[in-house]
Design a protein around this motif. Sequence first.
Motif, PDB file in Angstrom:
ATOM      1  N   PHE A 168      51.622  63.066  39.199  1.00 39.10           N
ATOM      2  CA  PHE A 168      52.412  63.399  38.014  1.00 39.10           C
ATOM      3  C   PHE A 168      53.835  62.874  38.201  1.00 39.10           C
ATOM      4  CE2 PHE A 168      49.083  66.548  38.089  1.00 39.10           C
ATOM      5  CZ  PHE A 168      48.799  66.816  36.765  1.00 39.10           C
ATOM      6  N   VAL A 169      54.355  62.188  37.197  1.00 41.34           N
ATOM      7  CA  VAL A 169      55.758  61.791  37.232  1.00 41.34           C
ATOM      8  C   VAL A 169      56.559  62.889  36.544  1.00 41.34           C
ATOM      9  CG1 VAL A 169      57.486  60.095  36.541  1.00 41.34           C
ATOM     10  CG2 VAL A 169      55.206  59.337  37.269  1.00 41.34           C
ATOM     11  N   GLY A 170      57.262  63.668  37.367  1.00 42.61           N
ATOM     12  CA  GLY A 170      58.090  64.751  36.863  1.00 42.61           C
ATOM     13  C   GLY A 170      59.521  64.299  36.719  1.00 42.61           C
ATOM     14  N   SER A 171      60.467  65.179  37.089  1.00 48.86           N
ATOM     15  CA  SER A 171      61.877  64.843  36.909  1.00 48.86           C
ATOM     16  C   SER A 171      62.753  65.861  37.623  1.00 48.86           C
ATOM     17  CB  SER A 171      62.231  64.818  35.420  1.00 48.86           C
ATOM     18  OG  SER A 171      63.621  64.684  35.216  1.00 48.86           O
ATOM     19  N   PHE A 172      63.948  65.419  38.002  1.00 51.32           N
ATOM     20  CA  PHE A 172      64.996  66.337  38.452  1.00 51.32           C
ATOM     21  C   PHE A 172      65.206  67.429  37.407  1.00 51.32           C
ATOM     22  CE2 PHE A 172      69.469  67.549  38.392  1.00 51.32           C
ATOM     23  CZ  PHE A 172      69.770  67.781  39.725  1.00 51.32           C
ATOM     24  N   ALA A 173      65.057  67.058  36.133  1.00 54.95           N
ATOM     25  CA  ALA A 173      65.251  68.005  35.030  1.00 54.95           C
ATOM     26  C   ALA A 173      64.213  69.114  35.035  1.00 54.95           C
ATOM     27  CB  ALA A 173      65.206  67.265  33.694  1.00 54.95           C
ATOM     28  N   GLY A 174      63.124  68.936  35.765  1.00 56.87           N
ATOM     29  CA  GLY A 174      62.099  69.962  35.854  1.00 56.87           C
ATOM     30  C   GLY A 174      62.283  70.910  37.021  1.00 56.87           C
ATOM     31  N   LYS A 175      63.434  70.801  37.700  1.00 57.80           N
ATOM     32  CA  LYS A 175      63.697  71.681  38.842  1.00 57.80           C
ATOM     33  C   LYS A 175      64.982  72.490  38.689  1.00 57.80           C
ATOM     34  CE  LYS A 175      62.478  70.691  42.961  1.00 57.80           C
ATOM     35  NZ  LYS A 175      62.359  70.135  44.331  1.00 57.80           N
ATOM     36  N   PHE A 176      65.939  71.942  37.920  1.00 55.40           N
ATOM     37  CA  PHE A 176      67.245  72.595  37.808  1.00 55.40           C
ATOM     38  C   PHE A 176      67.654  72.719  36.340  1.00 55.40           C
ATOM     39  CE2 PHE A 176      67.069  70.250  41.795  1.00 55.40           C
ATOM     40  CZ  PHE A 176      67.393  71.242  42.709  1.00 55.40           C
ATOM     41  N   PRO A 177      68.124  73.882  35.904  1.00 56.53           N
ATOM     42  CA  PRO A 177      68.602  74.030  34.518  1.00 56.53           C
ATOM     43  C   PRO A 177      69.744  73.056  34.246  1.00 56.53           C
ATOM     44  CG  PRO A 177      68.372  76.169  35.570  1.00 56.53           C
ATOM     45  CD  PRO A 177      68.220  75.145  36.659  1.00 56.53           C
ATOM     46  N   PRO A 237      62.059  62.160  40.159  1.00 58.46           N
ATOM     47  CA  PRO A 237      63.261  61.337  40.293  1.00 58.46           C
ATOM     48  C   PRO A 237      64.423  61.953  39.522  1.00 58.46           C
ATOM     49  CG  PRO A 237      61.770  60.349  38.695  1.00 58.46           C
ATOM     50  CD  PRO A 237      61.093  61.600  39.209  1.00 58.46           C
ATOM     51  N   SER A 238      65.643  61.646  39.955  1.00 59.93           N
ATOM     52  CA  SER A 238      66.784  61.965  39.105  1.00 59.93           C
ATOM     53  C   SER A 238      66.921  60.812  38.108  1.00 59.93           C
ATOM     54  CB  SER A 238      68.045  62.197  39.949  1.00 59.93           C
ATOM     55  OG  SER A 238      68.289  61.122  40.824  1.00 59.93           O
ATOM     56  N   GLU A 239      68.091  60.416  37.735  1.00 58.11           N
ATOM     57  CA  GLU A 239      68.223  59.363  36.721  1.00 58.11           C
ATOM     58  C   GLU A 239      67.515  58.078  37.173  1.00 58.11           C
ATOM     59  OE1 GLU A 239      70.623  61.010  38.150  1.00 58.11           O
ATOM     60  OE2 GLU A 239      71.996  61.868  36.667  1.00 58.11           O
ATOM     61  N   VAL A 240      66.794  57.464  36.266  1.00 56.44           N
ATOM     62  CA  VAL A 240      66.095  56.213  36.549  1.00 56.44           C
ATOM     63  C   VAL A 240      66.531  55.180  35.524  1.00 56.44           C
ATOM     64  CG1 VAL A 240      63.864  55.067  36.805  1.00 56.44           C
ATOM     65  CG2 VAL A 240      64.104  57.474  37.455  1.00 56.44           C
ATOM     66  N   ARG A 241      66.863  54.000  35.992  1.00 64.05           N
ATOM     67  CA  ARG A 241      67.266  52.919  35.079  1.00 64.05           C
ATOM     68  C   ARG A 241      66.016  52.331  34.422  1.00 64.05           C
ATOM     69  NH1 ARG A 241      70.160  48.280  35.052  1.00 64.05           N
ATOM     70  NH2 ARG A 241      68.702  47.444  36.587  1.00 64.05           N
ATOM     71  N   ASP A 283      74.503  61.001  45.694  1.00 61.10           N
ATOM     72  CA  ASP A 283      75.616  61.899  45.336  1.00 61.10           C
ATOM     73  C   ASP A 283      75.227  62.961  44.307  1.00 61.10           C
ATOM     74  OD1 ASP A 283      75.233  60.288  43.135  1.00 61.10           O
ATOM     75  OD2 ASP A 283      77.361  59.925  42.772  1.00 61.10           O
ATOM     76  N   LYS A 284      73.931  63.146  44.103  1.00 60.26           N
ATOM     77  CA  LYS A 284      73.474  63.991  43.001  1.00 60.26           C
ATOM     78  C   LYS A 284      73.985  65.410  43.093  1.00 60.26           C
ATOM     79  CE  LYS A 284      71.166  64.743  39.251  1.00 60.26           C
ATOM     80  NZ  LYS A 284      71.671  64.201  37.988  1.00 60.26           N
ATOM     81  N   PHE A 285      74.107  65.944  44.275  1.00 61.26           N
ATOM     82  CA  PHE A 285      74.448  67.366  44.413  1.00 61.26           C
ATOM     83  C   PHE A 285      75.933  67.611  44.672  1.00 61.26           C
ATOM     84  CE2 PHE A 285      69.934  67.173  45.538  1.00 61.26           C
ATOM     85  CZ  PHE A 285      69.434  68.129  44.670  1.00 61.26           C
ATOM     86  N   GLU A 286      76.742  66.585  44.665  1.00 60.99           N
ATOM     87  CA  GLU A 286      78.145  66.735  45.039  1.00 60.99           C
ATOM     88  C   GLU A 286      78.896  67.742  44.172  1.00 60.99           C
ATOM     89  OE1 GLU A 286      80.104  62.989  45.180  1.00 60.99           O
ATOM     90  OE2 GLU A 286      79.203  62.401  47.080  1.00 60.99           O
ATOM     91  N   ASP A 287      78.628  67.730  42.879  1.00 59.37           N
ATOM     92  CA  ASP A 287      79.386  68.581  41.964  1.00 59.37           C
ATOM     93  C   ASP A 287      78.558  69.740  41.406  1.00 59.37           C
ATOM     94  OD1 ASP A 287      81.622  66.896  42.181  1.00 59.37           O
ATOM     95  OD2 ASP A 287      80.760  65.530  40.709  1.00 59.37           O
TER      96      ASP A 287
END
Length: 243
Positions: free
Chosen positions: A140-149, A185-189, A237-241
């Motif tokens: 399944f291709v999920g997303s970073f968006a499926g783990k964090f609000p 994945p997080s953002e994908v081009r 750097d996804k979690f920096e902020d």
Amino acid sequence: MSETLDGRTAVVTGASSGIGAESARALADAGATVVLAARSEDAIEEVAADIRETTEADAVAVPTDVTEEAAVEALVDEAVETFGGLDVLVNNAGVARGSDVEEMTTEEYRTMMAVNADGMFFATRAALPHLRETGGTLVFVGSFAGKFPRPFNPVYAATKFWTRGFAQSVSAQVGGDVGVTVINPSEVRTKFGDGWSMEELYDEGEVTEPEEVAEAVVFAAECSPSMVSELDLYRRDKFEDMF
């Protein structure tokens, strides 16, 4: 432990561009026969022809709307009848319409739910009996968006939470016979199936590329008899902020 994909058959949904097209190419490079599914016949025919020309693998295009259960069943049946079985299903088809809940139309909402949730259910249901027979893998291709609000496009995020929950629960149900992996994945081009694109938002190398997700798909498909339950692909750097 890993196994070669030589002689294996893989179905990839949403294979007309982006992650789906690159996953089909990567699976073919690894030796698998690939069946490409998407609504755009011209696009998947072009990708399939490129695979046949540049690899030693066979590739066929089967125009499919994943929101139509009969079409999805026909896709899986054609793959099995043509190549003698099914070893890998890559549930990738997805759209990302609309954004704010207050401004989203009912049509946009229903389309996103139909493709991102119903489509994955229909494909999984059709493929599971065959994957049981081969001891295959369901990706399944999920997303970073499926783990964090997050504030952007809550409905899309909800469909990816659904994807993770469905994938992990399917794994609990069939894990003795079928490997199940969800890739986040997080953002994908890449381009989405509805024409929306993130290619213009990021420079090359700034975020995850479709080819990197495709490498993860192949990695999951080659794991046997072990499996990767969940694989996150985030930019450094996804979690920096966030915290």
